[in-house]
Design an enzyme around this catalytic site. Structure first.
Site, short mmCIF file in Angstrom:
data_model
loop_
_atom_site.label_atom_id
_atom_site.label_comp_id
_atom_site.label_asym_id
_atom_site.label_seq_id
_atom_site.Cartn_x
_atom_site.Cartn_y
_atom_site.Cartn_z
N ASP A 27 18.53 -39.53 10.02
CA ASP A 27 18.21 -39.50 11.53
C ASP A 27 18.98 -38.63 12.28
O ASP A 27 19.97 -38.11 11.86
CB ASP A 27 18.51 -40.98 12.09
CG ASP A 27 17.50 -41.39 13.24
OD1 ASP A 27 16.86 -40.76 13.76
OD2 ASP A 27 18.15 -42.30 14.06
N ASN A 75 5.90 -43.69 11.66
CA ASN A 75 5.98 -42.53 12.22
C ASN A 75 4.69 -41.75 12.43
O ASN A 75 4.56 -40.57 12.85
CB ASN A 75 6.86 -41.50 11.20
CG ASN A 75 8.16 -41.81 11.11
OD1 ASN A 75 8.96 -41.51 10.08
ND2 ASN A 75 8.82 -42.36 12.31
#
Ligand code: FPP
Length: 256
Positions: A27, A75
């Protein structure tokens, strides 16, 4: 890449190879780029370099299975340009690194749904897995178009089909049988789950498999990640006492 058998002193003082499964939520690519006034996609490009550093150094820390969360089923909601850049990076990573990974004894597995991938990405996924299928020294599992809930539903659907066909009776279903049908079925569950960037969430990653994992959250953005961060996380893991639901002094039940 060095051999994935790092000697580790046990309480009996015998040197035994530690073989860890480490899973990482990579991340912070977007924030890394934003802080530099660059497009988010530039963070993903730098993220691929961090993947290379992590894969290269992992065996030095006793890691035999490395699972990276690269693209989730959620996503797809990102802007089209960012999605297509991640797809392009995945393709170029396989094109440029597959042969070296294969020759280093790395087995590449892609976790996640094949449905939804464009034909060119589906082709590189199949190529990466086929080229490295015979390898077993080190497993690189890339979660791509992956969501743990979707993976659990897909496993359940497969079991329902088997039951309807009369191949499986409901009372035969066990945790082991179920786990084998997940896309992670061939690997042990992760010992350690790392998330970078300071966020502390699982984000639909390995929900079943992480039942007894240790968690380490590191305050480093993924593009800056490297061997020293991975070592720090593994060192922290080795300080933890794992009980797998047992008591502090009692027997530790093998949880796989
Ligand atoms: C998280 O950062 C990162 C991603 C969702 C994508 C990761 C993809 C790659 C590193 C490249 C492609 C993959 C391979 C296997 C070559 P974020 O964008 O959520 O960052 P933010 O939270 O700072 O916005």
């Amino acid at each position: 890449m060095s051999v994935a058998e790092t000697p580790h002193k046990t309480s009996n003082d015998r040197a035994e190879p530690v073989q860890l499964h480490v899973a990482i939520v990579m991340d912070g690519n977007g924030r890394w780029a934003k802080r530099r006034g660059l497009p988010r996609t530039f963070g993903h490009t730098k993220g691929v370099e961090a993947i290379r550093r992590t894969v290269e150094s992992a065996p030095d820390f006793g890691i035999r299975w490395l699972t990276l969360y690269a693209f989730s089923t959620e996503n797809w909601r990102r802007p089209a340009g960012e999605v297509s850049e991640v797809m392009r990076l995945m393709k170029s990573y396989v094109d440029s690194d597959l042969e070296q990974l294969a020759q280093s004894g790395v087995k590449v597995k892609i976790l996640g749904r094949r449905i939804g991938l464009t034909p060119d990405i589906a082709e590189i996924v199949a190529r990466a897995e086929a080229r490295t299928a015979q390898n077993d020294r080190f497993w690189l599992q890339v979660a791509f178009n992956y969501g743990a809930q979707a993976d659990i539903v897909d496993a359940a659907r497969g079991l329902m089909v088997a039951a309807v066909r009369g191949e499986l009776a409901p009372e035969q279903l066990s945790e082991t049988e179920f786990a084998a049908r997940l896309s992670t079925g061939g690997a042990p569950p992760p010992d350690l789950v790392i998330r970078t960037s300071g966020e502390q969430r699982l984000s639909n990653f390995l929900l079943w498999e992480s039942a007894y994992s240790e968690f380490v959250f590191q305050d480093v953005l993924w593009p800056d990640y490297g061997a020293k961060h991975l070592k720090a996380a593994v060192d922290e893991f080795h300080t933890r006492e794992r009980r797998f639901g047992g008591s502090e002094t009692g027997d530790i039940l093998a949880a796989g």
